[in-house]
Design an enzyme around this catalytic site. Sequence first.
Site, PDB file in Angstrom:
ATOM      1  N   SER A 117      -0.503  -1.256  -6.170  1.00 51.40           N
ATOM      2  CA  SER A 117      -0.211  -2.395  -7.030  1.00 51.40           C
ATOM      3  C   SER A 117       0.548  -1.960  -8.275  1.00 51.40           C
ATOM      4  CB  SER A 117      -1.512  -3.067  -7.466  1.00 51.40           C
ATOM      5  OG  SER A 117      -2.174  -3.610  -6.354  1.00 51.40           O
TER       6      SER A 117
ATOM      7  N   GLU B  61       5.754 -33.864  -1.456  1.00 52.38           N
ATOM      8  CA  GLU B  61       4.529 -33.315  -2.026  1.00 52.38           C
ATOM      9  C   GLU B  61       4.878 -32.565  -3.307  1.00 52.38           C
ATOM     10  OE1 GLU B  61       1.934 -34.795  -0.687  1.00 52.38           O
ATOM     11  OE2 GLU B  61       0.925 -33.105   0.250  1.00 52.38           O
TER      12      GLU B  61
ATOM     13  N   HIS C 100       0.809  -1.217   0.000  1.00 51.96           N
ATOM     14  CA  HIS C 100       0.000   0.000   0.000  1.00 51.96           C
ATOM     15  C   HIS C 100       0.843   1.268   0.000  1.00 51.96           C
ATOM     16  CE1 HIS C 100      -4.282  -1.506   0.806  1.00 51.96           C
ATOM     17  NE2 HIS C 100      -3.560  -2.522   0.387  1.00 51.96           N
TER      18      HIS C 100
END
Lengths: 178, 417
Positions: B217, B285, B213
């Site tokens: 963005s 995994e 912020h």
Amino acid sequence: MTNKNTPDDKNKRDFLQVSTYALGAVGAASFVWPLINQMNPAADTLALASTEVDLEQLEEGQAITVTWRGKPVFIRHRTKEEIASAKDQLLDGLRDPQTDEERVQNEKYIVLVGVCTHLGCVPLGQKSGDVKGEYGGWFCPCHGSHYDHSGRIRKGPAPTNLEIPQYSFLSDTLIKIG
Amino acid sequence: MSKPKFKNPVVNWIDYRLPIFTFMNHELNEYPTPKNLNYFWNFGSLAGITLVIMIVTGIVLSMNYTAHIDYAFDSVERIMRDVNHGWLLRYIHMNGASFFFIVVYIHIFRGLYYGSYKAPREILWILGVLILLLMMATAFMGYVLPWGQMSFWGATVITNLFSAIPLVGESIVTWLWGGFSVDNPTLNRFFSLHFVLPFVIVGVVILHLVALHRFGSNNPIGIDVKGKQDTIPFHPYYTIKDLFGLSVFATIFAAAVFFFPNFMGHPDNYIPANPMVTPAHIVPEWYFLPFYAILRAIPDKLGGVLFMFGAIMVLFVLPWLDRSSVRSSQFRPLYKLFFWFLVIDCIALGYLGAMPAEGIYVVLSRLATAYYFFHFLIILPLLPKIESTRPLPVSISTPIITASSNASTVMAMREKK
């Protein structure tokens, strides 16, 4: 673009908005429910919800304590005097009026959940040396509730009689609690 | 007191003393956001929501789990069979881990493609890499908790990585285990850490958001916001877009949970841990596979470990490896090409990590590993010297307005507002 603000269009938008919120609320609730329900007793806990007890060895004047659903259950083989005293009691003086007949299936055996109805302590009175209170049944040491030979509250802060669990006699001396 | 900002007097009373509503209004409501964000910008909020889902389901699972080698496996089976909705909560948590990595990997590649790591967002990027590292540690320790065969041998293999450290390696591994093999003390500490690390992640995520912020963005064309005309308020425009993305994500997630919950798992983990027998084919995994491939590609114990950790460490210094002043791949034709080579390379590493370490797979693993580091350490620093970038638009609004068939209409509409 021209009819952007017609009443029809506004109604449509309101409907869409309300139905979106409603569906969202239903979705959120259906996700929250498993999170809450997982804290309820699980299937294996519920499967342990009955206990069988053989009373063959329990002589007159003796008492045993068994565990049912993690709580103590008092079973007392009452003497003739205790039965008589429990039966003769007038209902007038009782806080939670119940006759002795309502509280037993076989008058020789009184079966009670051994948890004081005040705040959940286990009353004394199962062992021969225990303090049994002013009415000779059970006495709760936490806040001084006195119970009689039928497990009825007679004096002290407890609001109701000792609870009777669901049970049945499978034979004369074999009972199944739960 | 200045004029009340909120309609509700109670809200105003609180806000005057604790400006939490001003803060939320500023950061979640009027927060100016570039108006040209595409759907790849959904994955940040998706990752945040997945983190919350993981924490919530994890807390309720821990209420039913027993962290002891004699009871852990059975307590997980009890969750699956006896606990009310336990199967659902565990499958959400189990698949949630995979979906968390899917979302975060897309989020990272989005950052790579659009140059989101470049000045002034270097710390934002570094915090993100830190979150990835914490996620990996958390996921690894979580996988140990069911105490199946894969849990046990995964824990053994990964903790043994530290034995590669010269001199003190063995002592460190003994310290990690709290004994001389993976055993009850290991399980206990992994449970404790698996519980606490997600809250550490929440802390770093908050820092990640504070850093975000600060400058707002990045956007698909990668140029700075030039003024109000380049932005729209976060609410309702991006709240609704994020919610729509969330509903698509939730649909796919629910499909996995309900219809193929064990697709991303490994059947051997439904065999209770046995310290005497290692499964024939042991793989981590899926989200660790590219790193696992790098580990096995290096024919040296310490080297393999260093390169594996190096694969993540290189991301920390990425903002200083890529010195091109142009952010978005849209204006960097060569970078765009090499970006896609990197994507293919990472997928290849993932595939090779799942294959047995023999024959052609070893050769390919080495090539793919070499290319991974070649991309970051050689191509990226060299690229600005040889690449001719396309001309950048003047502002975010300019290409949109000129693309419109009738620019004056757009301007007129804006004035009406």
